[in-house]
Enzyme design. Structure first.
Site, mmCIF file in Angstrom:
data_model
loop_
_atom_site.group_PDB
_atom_site.id
_atom_site.type_symbol
_atom_site.label_atom_id
_atom_site.label_comp_id
_atom_site.label_asym_id
_atom_site.label_seq_id
_atom_site.Cartn_x
_atom_site.Cartn_y
_atom_site.Cartn_z
ATOM 1 C CB SER A 242 -0.973 -0.133 1.232
ATOM 2 O OG SER A 242 -0.109 0.133 2.387
ATOM 3 C CE LYS A 243 -1.002 6.821 -2.890
ATOM 4 N NZ LYS A 243 -2.367 7.470 -3.154
ATOM 5 N NE ARG A 244 0.096 0.590 6.418
ATOM 6 C CZ ARG A 244 0.634 -0.462 6.548
ATOM 7 N NH1 ARG A 244 1.451 -0.631 7.113
ATOM 8 N NH2 ARG A 244 -0.033 -1.560 6.022
ATOM 9 N N GLY A 246 5.301 2.285 0.187
ATOM 10 C CA GLY A 246 6.043 2.501 -0.940
ATOM 11 C C GLY A 246 5.331 2.241 -2.177
#
Ligand code: GLU
Length: 473
Positions: A242-244, A246
């Site tokens: 996920s965005k968290r 990377g």
């Protein structure tokens, strides 16, 4: 003769080129290169609400920066809607598909009934064998495929192995909506066939789609391309990326100062292996890539590994090429980038090139390299960071004043001559070289770390060095 390999990358232009998409593109590109085939690019822009031209541009830009090239013009899936509809109507004519006149309300009731009977919410096939003469007036029909009622649909996947889907789980799904637009499932099959795609390499989130697509291929009597569904990338904690973690766009990696060659190397290892080899040049990857080397379990994204690889590529990339990458990056860094770029005239570039050997030893990213190069272009008097300022106490300033004297008397200015002068001074003053060098570093760079100090003197040149020393003394 076997058919030449045709792969394709088929992104949906609803956002930037995701790092997972970058890896899918890389695998398709490598496989095509490896086999002497070609990779095509298809933009899956049928979702008119979510597809944007900005996203298409970002995808092309990301692929280009990554060094992944495709054959011919990108193909727009949306532009081919008429062809998709024609193939769907052809299936009806051949008795392989049929018009379904269910209204949204009918379908809703069907779902509710299935739910209360404890059945999965599948279309019940009510128009499959019904006479179209019974069609209600004023209802625009959708087209549904006649899926096999029993038996199995098997996908022989190059990565996942033999994957079996019981046909009772697959209903007569829609291939052409009542408004005449194709469903995604149908468009992909028609496009892959028309584009002559021989190998479909994509994320394993599409594996169940593969079963439905196989049914459409079967109905059309078309050969199913070779399929390879790659496990998705996970974060270091094992959860889906996920965005968290990377899960950013490829452009974000460019902005963080990674080199495309390093990212290619990192991405190929994320899911594919050739023995224990970690560092693979692009030529080596092209020589070695195979579908058999793709692992079945998801790989985990590891920033530390990417940084180390990037450091390796920075150290081994020729200076002039590195300078080009720095300039590309500066172009994406807004005002700060523009300010530095403005200083890279012929003189500035020569100065940066001269400092490059020392700078590249210390940088894991181009951002670190640019930061390390800041002293080259800083205006006098130099801003000092706190640690550097602390070195310029009375003792530090006194030794700078003495050095200023000595250095200004040098006939020739080079790393060697300045080193000899500084060493001679330290010896006479009974000081360790480091004691003398640290305030000098502070005066010349404003920092306590930098490339080797005599290289710094050489790169800055006589006038600038002496002026910076005088400022600090
Ligand atoms: N457009 C799909 C995606 O972005 C890919 C479909 C395919 O490769 O068949 O996930």
């Amino acid at each position: 003769m076997t058919k030449p390999v045709v792969t394709r990358f088929a992104p949906s232009p609803t956002g930037y080129l995701h790092i997972g998409g970058g890896r899918t593109a890389l695998f398709n590109w490598l496989y095509a290169k490896r086999t002497g085939g070609i990779m095509l690019l298809r933009i899956e822009d049928t979702d008119r609400e979510r597809s944007t031209q900005a996203a298409v541009d970002a995808i092309l830009d990301g692929l280009t920066w990554l060094g992944l090239t495709w054959e011919g013009e990108p193909i727009s899936q949306f532009q081919r809607a008429e062809r998709h509809a024609e193939v769907a109507r052809g299936l009806v004519a051949a008795g392989k598909a049929y018009y379904c006149y269910c209204t949204p309300q009918d379908l809703e009731i069907m779902r509710e009934e299935a739910k209360s009977a404890g059945r999965p919410p599948r279309y019940d096939g009510r128009w499959r064998d019904r006479d179209p003469a019974e069609a209600p007036a004023g209802v625009k029909p959708a087209i549904r495929i006649k899926a096999p009622l029993d038996g199995e649909t098997v996908i022989d996947d190059q990565v996942q192995g033999r994957v079996v889907f019981p046909n009772k789980d697959l209903d007569d799904f829609i291939i052409l909506r009542s408004d005449g637009t194709p469903t995604y499932m149908h468009a992909v099959v028609v496009d892959d066939h028309d584009m002559g795609v021989t190998h479909i390499i994509r994320g394993d989130d599409h594996l169940t789609n593969a079963a439905r697509q196989a049914i459409i291929y079967g109905a059309l009597g078309w050969d199913i391309p070779v399929m390879a569904h790659i496990p998705l990338i996970h974060g270091p904690d094992g959860a889906k990326l996920s965005k968290r973690h990377g899960a950013l766009g490829v452009d974000a990696y460019r902005a963080m100062g990674y080199l495309p060659a390093a990212l290619r190397n990192y991405l190929v290892r994320l899911g594919w292996a050739h023995g224990d080899a970690e560092i693979l040049s692009t030529d080596e990857m092209v020589d070695l890539f195979d579908l058999g080397g793709i692992g079945r379990s998801p790989s985990r994204f590891d920033f530390a590994k990417l940084e180390n690889l990037n450091g390796h590529y920075i150290r081994t990339t020729p200076d002039a090429e590195l300078l080009e990458h720095v300039e590309i990056l500066l172009g994406h860094m807004g005002e700060a980038g523009a300010a530095l770029k403005a200083k890279l005239d012929a003189d500035g570039r020569a100065r940066l090139l001269a400092a490059m050997p020392g700078l590249k030893e210390r940088a894991k990213t181009l951002l670190e390299l640019i930061d390390g190069a800041a002293f080259l272009f800083a205006d006098r008097p130099l801003p000092l960071d706190d640690k550097a300022a602390a070195l310029l106490d009375d003792t530090g300033r006194a030794s700078l004043a003495a050095l200023q004297q000595r250095l200004s008397g040098l006939a020739d200015w080079s790393a060697q001559s300045t080193e000899a002068a500084v060493r001679a001074y330290a010896e006479e003053a009974g000081m360790k070289l480091g004691k003398v060098a640290q305030p000098l570093r502070a005066a010349l760079t404003g920092r306590t770390t930098s490339p080797p100090i005599f290289d710094v003197l050489a790169v800055l040149g006589r006038d600038e060095s002496l002026a910076r020393i005088a400022d600090a003394a």
